[in-house]
Scaffold this active site. Structure first.
Site, PDB file in Angstrom:
ATOM      1  N   ASP A  87      45.723  35.459  48.218  1.00  0.00           N
ATOM      2  CA  ASP A  87      45.899  36.901  48.085  1.00  0.00           C
ATOM      3  C   ASP A  87      44.870  37.588  48.987  1.00  0.00           C
ATOM      4  O   ASP A  87      43.689  37.221  49.004  1.00  0.00           O
ATOM      5  CB  ASP A  87      45.710  37.327  46.622  1.00  0.00           C
ATOM      6  CG  ASP A  87      46.208  38.734  46.380  1.00  0.00           C
ATOM      7  OD1 ASP A  87      47.178  38.894  45.614  1.00  0.00           O
ATOM      8  OD2 ASP A  87      45.640  39.691  46.952  1.00  0.00           O
ATOM      9  N   ILE A  88      45.330  38.590  49.706  1.00  0.00           N
ATOM     10  CA  ILE A  88      44.464  39.259  50.685  1.00  0.00           C
ATOM     11  C   ILE A  88      43.373  40.093  50.002  1.00  0.00           C
ATOM     12  O   ILE A  88      42.336  40.381  50.604  1.00  0.00           O
ATOM     13  CB  ILE A  88      45.341  40.104  51.650  1.00  0.00           C
ATOM     14  CG1 ILE A  88      44.655  40.303  52.979  1.00  0.00           C
ATOM     15  CG2 ILE A  88      45.761  41.416  51.037  1.00  0.00           C
ATOM     16  CD1 ILE A  88      45.582  40.768  54.091  1.00  0.00           C
ATOM     17  N   GLU A 118      53.920  45.327  43.241  1.00  0.00           N
ATOM     18  CA  GLU A 118      53.985  46.073  44.500  1.00  0.00           C
ATOM     19  C   GLU A 118      54.954  45.443  45.479  1.00  0.00           C
ATOM     20  O   GLU A 118      55.564  46.135  46.293  1.00  0.00           O
ATOM     21  CB  GLU A 118      52.594  46.115  45.157  1.00  0.00           C
ATOM     22  CG  GLU A 118      51.591  46.949  44.383  1.00  0.00           C
ATOM     23  CD  GLU A 118      50.173  46.777  44.903  1.00  0.00           C
ATOM     24  OE1 GLU A 118      49.973  46.038  45.885  1.00  0.00           O
ATOM     25  OE2 GLU A 118      49.275  47.371  44.288  1.00  0.00           O
ATOM     26  N   VAL A 119      55.044  44.115  45.438  1.00  0.00           N
ATOM     27  CA  VAL A 119      55.922  43.406  46.381  1.00  0.00           C
ATOM     28  C   VAL A 119      57.093  42.826  45.596  1.00  0.00           C
ATOM     29  O   VAL A 119      56.892  42.015  44.674  1.00  0.00           O
ATOM     30  CB  VAL A 119      55.156  42.275  47.114  1.00  0.00           C
ATOM     31  CG1 VAL A 119      56.076  41.566  48.093  1.00  0.00           C
ATOM     32  CG2 VAL A 119      53.931  42.827  47.831  1.00  0.00           C
ATOM     33  N   HIS A 127      56.715  36.493  42.715  1.00  0.00           N
ATOM     34  CA  HIS A 127      55.546  35.683  43.040  1.00  0.00           C
ATOM     35  C   HIS A 127      54.705  35.488  41.788  1.00  0.00           C
ATOM     36  O   HIS A 127      54.634  36.363  40.927  1.00  0.00           O
ATOM     37  CB  HIS A 127      54.713  36.325  44.154  1.00  0.00           C
ATOM     38  CG  HIS A 127      54.353  37.749  43.892  1.00  0.00           C
ATOM     39  ND1 HIS A 127      55.224  38.788  44.121  1.00  0.00           N
ATOM     40  CD2 HIS A 127      53.219  38.314  43.400  1.00  0.00           C
ATOM     41  CE1 HIS A 127      54.647  39.930  43.782  1.00  0.00           C
ATOM     42  NE2 HIS A 127      53.429  39.673  43.341  1.00  0.00           N
ATOM     43  N   HIS A 177      50.980  34.904  40.408  1.00  0.00           N
ATOM     44  CA  HIS A 177      49.544  34.983  40.702  1.00  0.00           C
ATOM     45  C   HIS A 177      48.849  33.792  40.035  1.00  0.00           C
ATOM     46  O   HIS A 177      49.071  33.522  38.850  1.00  0.00           O
ATOM     47  CB  HIS A 177      48.934  36.265  40.123  1.00  0.00           C
ATOM     48  CG  HIS A 177      49.358  37.513  40.811  1.00  0.00           C
ATOM     49  ND1 HIS A 177      48.590  38.148  41.754  1.00  0.00           N
ATOM     50  CD2 HIS A 177      50.485  38.267  40.688  1.00  0.00           C
ATOM     51  CE1 HIS A 177      49.208  39.244  42.181  1.00  0.00           C
ATOM     52  NE2 HIS A 177      50.360  39.342  41.546  1.00  0.00           N
TER      53      HIS A 177
HETATM   54  P1  AMP Z   1      51.936  42.385  42.928  1.00  0.00           P
HETATM   55  O1  AMP Z   1      51.100  43.550  42.512  1.00  0.00           O
HETATM   56  O2  AMP Z   1      52.184  41.415  41.794  1.00  0.00           O
HETATM   57  O3  AMP Z   1      53.219  42.808  43.623  1.00  0.00           O
HETATM   58  O4  AMP Z   1      51.069  41.541  43.941  1.00  0.00           O
HETATM   59  C1  AMP Z   1      51.124  41.704  45.323  1.00  0.00           C
HETATM   60  C2  AMP Z   1      49.884  41.054  45.823  1.00  0.00           C
HETATM   61  O5  AMP Z   1      50.053  40.818  47.213  1.00  0.00           O
HETATM   62  C3  AMP Z   1      48.603  41.898  45.662  1.00  0.00           C
HETATM   63  O6  AMP Z   1      47.672  41.199  44.849  1.00  0.00           O
HETATM   64  C4  AMP Z   1      48.106  42.075  47.103  1.00  0.00           C
HETATM   65  O7  AMP Z   1      46.701  42.003  47.203  1.00  0.00           O
HETATM   66  C5  AMP Z   1      48.789  40.925  47.821  1.00  0.00           C
HETATM   67  N1  AMP Z   1      49.009  41.126  49.259  1.00  0.00           N
HETATM   68  C6  AMP Z   1      49.431  42.257  49.877  1.00  0.00           C
HETATM   69  N2  AMP Z   1      49.557  42.049  51.201  1.00  0.00           N
HETATM   70  C7  AMP Z   1      49.211  40.748  51.419  1.00  0.00           C
HETATM   71  C8  AMP Z   1      49.134  39.922  52.577  1.00  0.00           C
HETATM   72  N3  AMP Z   1      49.453  40.379  53.803  1.00  0.00           N
HETATM   73  N4  AMP Z   1      48.716  38.629  52.425  1.00  0.00           N
HETATM   74  C9  AMP Z   1      48.386  38.161  51.211  1.00  0.00           C
HETATM   75  N5  AMP Z   1      48.457  38.890  50.076  1.00  0.00           N
HETATM   76  C10 AMP Z   1      48.851  40.166  50.176  1.00  0.00           C
END
Ligand code: AMP
Length: 113
Positions: free
Chosen positions: A31-32, A97-98, A102, A104
């Site tokens: 995770d970034i 957010e994505v 996925h 965690h």
């Molecule tokens: P969620 O809130 O469950 O959708 O988690 C999305 C996660 O993706 C967050 O913890 C972000 O920090 C992570 N994230 C966003 N952009 C990237 C990226 N380019 N590479 C790795 N992780 C990312």
């Protein structure tokens, strides 16, 4: 045709990421914005396994959370991680957010990778 999300681009290596594990079925990358010393995200790679969120699971994709959990468990074992947290954020209200399902993986223990 599903919208291409950020994680499709990471999966297809159009966007760089720190991949710590990959096989034919899943990929795990760092995770970034890590919220623990080890913070990884596990995704399923096959287009047929794509589902935006836990909220969207159906008969065809019901196995995907189990697949991700099984791979996370194997990863932990392989890296000697004895304690960890597994989380799905579900929907905008759940902090998602994505919209590419996925898992965690968080641990206070660090991995070498
Ligand atoms: P969620 O809130 O469950 O959708 O988690 C999305 C996660 O993706 C967050 O913890 C972000 O920090 C992570 N994230 C966003 N952009 C990237 C990226 N380019 N590479 C790795 N992780 C990312």
């Amino acid at each position: 045709m599903n919208e291409q999300t950020l994680f499709h681009k990471i999966r297809d290596k159009q966007i760089p990421s720190s991949i710590v594990y990959e096989d034919d079925e899943v990929m795990a990358f760092k995770d970034i914005h890590p919220k623990a010393p080890t913070h990884l995200l596990f995704i399923a790679k096959k287009d047929t396994d794509f589902v935006p969120s836990i909220d969207d699971l159906n008969e065809a994709t019901a196995h995907v959370p189990g697949l991700l959990i099984r791979k996370a468990q194997a990863f932990a074992k392989a890296h000697g991680i004895s304690g960890y947290q597994l989380k799905f954020h579900v929907g905008k209200g759940g902090g998602q957010e994505v919209f590419y399902l996925h898992l965690h993986f968080l641990s206070e223990q660090k991995i070498e990778a």
